[in-house]
Design an enzyme around this catalytic site. Structure first.
Site, PDB file in Angstrom:
ATOM      1  N   ASN A 179     -23.001  49.274  32.831  1.00  0.00           N
ATOM      2  CA  ASN A 179     -22.162  48.614  31.829  1.00  0.00           C
ATOM      3  C   ASN A 179     -21.981  49.558  30.626  1.00  0.00           C
ATOM      4  O   ASN A 179     -22.943  49.830  29.907  1.00  0.00           O
ATOM      5  CB  ASN A 179     -22.834  47.311  31.395  1.00  0.00           C
ATOM      6  N   CYS A 194     -18.099  44.386  24.210  1.00  0.00           N
ATOM      7  CA  CYS A 194     -17.533  44.796  25.509  1.00  0.00           C
ATOM      8  C   CYS A 194     -16.051  44.459  25.642  1.00  0.00           C
ATOM      9  O   CYS A 194     -15.370  45.001  26.514  1.00  0.00           O
ATOM     10  CB  CYS A 194     -18.304  44.149  26.650  1.00  0.00           C
ATOM     11  N   HIS A 250     -14.083  44.128  33.481  1.00  0.00           N
ATOM     12  CA  HIS A 250     -15.222  44.695  32.772  1.00  0.00           C
ATOM     13  C   HIS A 250     -16.360  44.859  33.776  1.00  0.00           C
ATOM     14  O   HIS A 250     -16.614  43.986  34.599  1.00  0.00           O
ATOM     15  CB  HIS A 250     -15.630  43.758  31.635  1.00  0.00           C
TER      16      HIS A 250
END
Ligand code: UT7
Length: 327
Positions: free
Chosen positions: A284, A119, A254
């Protein structure tokens, strides 16, 4: 002479996004696994996610996002210097997704490679591109985060499969000579702690035979580390640039969990209107999450030229990082 005071910086000149057509709501997920809209919204803030169709691979979506960023910047594909693709879900072990995208764009003079930092991959990509541009190796770099996590989700595991979605985001960075208060990447900070590698990982790879390939996450453990590590990365960015949170126009975090986003925003004392949230719409999307959030803030007119943006991400590795960018 004024020229003396100009600095060489990596300036964002274009941004693009691509989201698959297919949208799955929490209600749709509840038909597949034992979950509910209430649980997902309350624990994560997620309301829906996009899932890729078979043709929507990391290379396909990344090329679309990249093409849009290049068009916005007005840079011809043959003038592009390099392509960096942050992905954990490449189409193939090799050629790199970046090279597939180079072909799709017709960026004949660009070199390209993939970068694996889960990520945090987009933040890592910004950092590598910044170094390449300031060293004078190239004058333009396309940094793309492109992910198809729907292909590595374990639909037997309700604690992870409801959390992720697919998509791609891209930015074009170009070398510009600017004044100190002008636009560009001001700093990047990268971190890793491999001793935490087993709290978030994919249990297979092309180098391993007969192994399943699913994402595994000990969510509570990741959560426990996330807010403090991200706040540390953000504070390092502020300290290095002699700034305070009050100087930040927008935090572009994020998009893993609304509670983590709010936790970092709260630690910085930022009001909600200065924090970008897209986790409700995208879930996500790993390395694509920060550029997708940034693209959405730009499209909505929330992120404007001259503003100071703080980007941050944390993911498998653990890896994490921050980037300070003036638009
Ligand atoms: O992008 C990489 C970084 N990743 C992250 O930052 C993710 C970090 N972690 C998180 O976001 C959160 O830990 C989760 C969203 C993954 C989980 O939230 P939580 O508040 O930590 O929940 P939990 O794991 O403590 O589970 C609470 C309860 C459990 O039931 P019991 O044991 O209390 O009876 C779970 O079984 O919720 C249950 N549960 C579910 N219920 C309905 C877990 N998943 C689900 C689900 N639907 N999908």
């Amino acid at each position: 002479m004024a020229e003396q005071f100009l600095l060489k910086r990596a300036v964002l000149t274009g941004i693009g996004a691509y989201l698959p057509e297919q949208i799955l709501t929490n209600e749709d997920m509840a038909k597949r696994v034992d979950t509910s809209d209430d649980w997902i919204v309350e624990r994560t803030g997620i309301r829906q996610r996009h899932f890729a169709a078979p043709h929507e691979t990391a290379a396909y979506m990344g090329a679309e996002a990249g093409r849009r960023a290049m068009e916005q910047a007005g840079l011809k594909p043959e003038a592009l210097g390099a392509i960096i693709v942050a992905t954990s879900t490449p189409d193939q072990a090799f050629p790199a997704t970046a090279v597939r995208i180079q072909a799709a764009l017709g960026a004949k003079k660009a070199f390209g490679f993939d970068l694996s930092a889960a990520c945090s991959g987009f933040i890592y990509g910004l950092s590598v591109a910044d170094a390449m541009l300031r060293a004078g190796q190239v004058r333009s770099v396309l940094i793309i985060g492109s992910e198809v996590y729907s292909r590595i989700l374990n639909f037997e595991d309700r604690t992870t499969c409801v959390l992720f979605g697919d998509g791609a985001g891209a930015v074009l960075l170009e070398t510009r000579e600017v004044e100190k208060a002008g636009p560009g990447l001001l700093s990047t900070h990268l971190y890793a702690d491999g001793t935490l590698g087993d709290i978030l990982y994919v249990d297979g790879a092309t180098g391993q035979k007969d192994k399943p390939c699913h994402l595994v996450m000990h969510g509570r453990e990741v959560f426990r580390h996330a807010v403090n590590l991200l706040a540390g990365a953000v504070n390092d960015a502020l300290a290095e640039n002699s700034l305070t949170p009050a100087d930040i126009d927008l935090l572009v975090p994020h998009q893993a969990n609304r509670r983590i986003i709010d936790g970092v925003g709260k630690k910085l004392g930022l009001p909600a209107e200065r924090v970008v949230v897209t986790v409700d719409k995208h879930a996500n999307t790993s390395a694509a999450s920060v550029p997708l959030a940034l693209a959405s803030a730009v499209a909505e007119g929330r992120a404007k030229p001259g503003q100071l943006l703080l980007l941050e991400a944390l993911g498998g590795g653990l890896t994490w990082g921050s980037a300070l960018l003036r638009l």
